[in-house]
Design a protein around this motif. Sequence first.
Motif, short mmCIF file in Angstrom:
data_model
loop_
_atom_site.label_atom_id
_atom_site.label_comp_id
_atom_site.label_asym_id
_atom_site.label_seq_id
_atom_site.Cartn_x
_atom_site.Cartn_y
_atom_site.Cartn_z
N MET A 1 0.88 -1.24 -0.05
CA MET A 1 -0.06 0.01 0.08
C MET A 1 0.71 1.10 -0.08
SD MET A 1 -2.69 -1.39 2.95
CE MET A 1 -3.28 0.39 3.30
N LEU A 2 1.80 1.25 0.62
CA LEU A 2 2.62 2.43 0.88
C LEU A 2 3.32 2.74 -0.47
CD1 LEU A 2 4.36 1.93 4.32
CD2 LEU A 2 2.57 3.54 3.87
N LEU A 3 3.97 1.85 -1.09
CA LEU A 3 4.59 1.85 -2.59
C LEU A 3 3.53 2.32 -3.26
CD1 LEU A 3 6.73 -0.98 -2.92
CD2 LEU A 3 7.44 1.10 -2.50
N THR A 4 2.28 1.93 -3.25
CA THR A 4 1.13 2.16 -4.10
C THR A 4 0.90 3.77 -4.03
OG1 THR A 4 0.24 0.09 -4.18
CG2 THR A 4 -1.26 1.94 -4.95
N PHE A 5 0.85 4.23 -2.77
CA PHE A 5 0.23 5.75 -2.54
C PHE A 5 1.65 6.65 -3.07
CE2 PHE A 5 -2.27 4.16 1.46
CZ PHE A 5 -3.40 4.39 0.86
N HIS A 6 2.64 5.99 -2.80
CA HIS A 6 3.88 6.93 -3.28
C HIS A 6 3.61 6.99 -4.83
CE1 HIS A 6 7.83 8.20 -3.98
NE2 HIS A 6 8.48 7.40 -4.55
N GLN A 7 3.32 5.93 -5.63
CA GLN A 7 3.24 6.12 -6.93
C GLN A 7 2.29 6.95 -7.30
OE1 GLN A 7 4.53 4.94 -9.81
NE2 GLN A 7 3.03 5.17 -11.19
N MET A 8 1.39 7.04 -6.45
CA MET A 8 0.03 8.05 -6.80
C MET A 8 0.43 9.33 -6.52
SD MET A 8 -3.09 5.80 -4.81
CE MET A 8 -3.80 4.29 -5.81
N GLY A 9 1.63 9.67 -5.85
CA GLY A 9 1.92 10.97 -5.51
C GLY A 9 1.49 11.24 -4.30
N LEU A 10 1.04 10.46 -3.45
CA LEU A 10 0.68 10.63 -2.01
C LEU A 10 1.72 10.39 -0.99
CD1 LEU A 10 -3.19 9.11 -2.29
CD2 LEU A 10 -2.38 11.62 -2.46
N GLY A 11 1.69 11.19 -0.05
CA GLY A 11 2.56 10.80 1.05
C GLY A 11 2.07 9.95 2.52
N ALA A 12 2.63 8.90 2.71
CA ALA A 12 1.83 8.11 3.76
C ALA A 12 3.07 7.72 4.65
CB ALA A 12 1.23 7.01 3.10
N VAL A 13 2.82 7.13 6.05
CA VAL A 13 3.61 6.90 6.95
C VAL A 13 2.68 5.54 7.63
CG1 VAL A 13 2.63 8.40 8.55
CG2 VAL A 13 4.89 7.25 8.88
N TRP A 14 3.40 4.46 8.07
CA TRP A 14 3.42 3.31 8.78
C TRP A 14 3.55 3.65 10.13
CZ3 TRP A 14 5.18 -2.00 6.44
CH2 TRP A 14 4.92 -3.00 7.53
N LEU A 15 2.62 3.34 10.94
CA LEU A 15 2.46 3.90 12.28
C LEU A 15 2.17 2.42 13.19
CD1 LEU A 15 0.19 6.78 11.89
CD2 LEU A 15 2.58 6.86 12.54
N GLY A 16 3.17 2.17 13.80
CA GLY A 16 3.22 1.03 14.79
C GLY A 16 2.95 1.39 16.27
N ALA A 17 3.41 2.70 16.60
CA ALA A 17 3.28 3.06 18.06
C ALA A 17 1.86 3.05 18.40
CB ALA A 17 3.69 4.52 17.98
N PRO A 18 0.70 3.49 17.67
CA PRO A 18 -0.69 3.48 18.16
C PRO A 18 -1.06 2.25 18.74
CG PRO A 18 -0.44 4.54 16.24
CD PRO A 18 0.88 3.95 16.46
N VAL A 19 -0.38 1.11 18.52
CA VAL A 19 -0.71 -0.34 19.07
C VAL A 19 -0.65 -0.11 20.58
CG1 VAL A 19 -0.34 -2.62 19.29
CG2 VAL A 19 0.01 -1.74 16.93
N MET A 20 -0.14 0.93 21.21
CA MET A 20 -0.13 0.98 22.60
C MET A 20 -1.33 1.31 23.05
SD MET A 20 1.60 4.64 23.34
CE MET A 20 3.35 4.47 22.53
#
Length: 216
Positions: free
Chosen positions: A152-171
């Motif tokens: 998904m992150l690579l796809t968003f990048h290809q679309m020209g969007l900016g994304a971030v993977w967030l693991g911290a919210p699992v707290m």
Amino acid sequence: MELQVLEKLVKGRRSVRKWKKGDVPDELIKKAIELGTWAPNGGNYQGWHFIVIKKKEIIVKMADAVQSISDRIAGWPEAKQWQADVDRYRTNASFFRNAPVVIAAFTGEYQSVMDKVLLSRESFDPEAKQVLTSRRSAPTSIQSVAAAVATMLLTFHQMGLGAVWLGAPVMAKKEIETILKVPASLSLICLVAVGDADESPQKDRKPVEEVIEFLS
């Protein structure tokens, strides 16, 4: 696709934490998730589930839940020995509240046939217990969702969007699951925040020679 084109796409992607105001079209989000579901997954179980949150009040509630727990941890006496790092973590804990879109990625429980065999012997067989412990250290269901999110992150990048993977919210896993009213059969794995990027991070990677080893 030529290898050079793929390399440019992969190396050009960065984790974006600042976004411009504005919506992300539903069709782009849906396409990114669709391509994510073509990622490899254990036993072709496809146990992932994605909730797309655009409603600002819900995003803020999730961010507040993460911030609240982060603040409590930062206040524990044990945190003082890492105070500078803890303070930095606390400051950045809920930045995703400013994202136009947040995608919550979940998984259902996955048991392979080997897991079932091991579980049936865990209570009396030390070897089965050890093997099952090893498998639990890197659950197949989590690996599967991680593969989908990476796609998904690579796809968003290809679309020209900016994304971030967030693991911290699992707290704030239980709090977020309650806010989103998900059934007990689903478990939160991570969040993905996405929008029109308002920054261009340029972090590098270690040379591949430092992280690779051949046994020939």
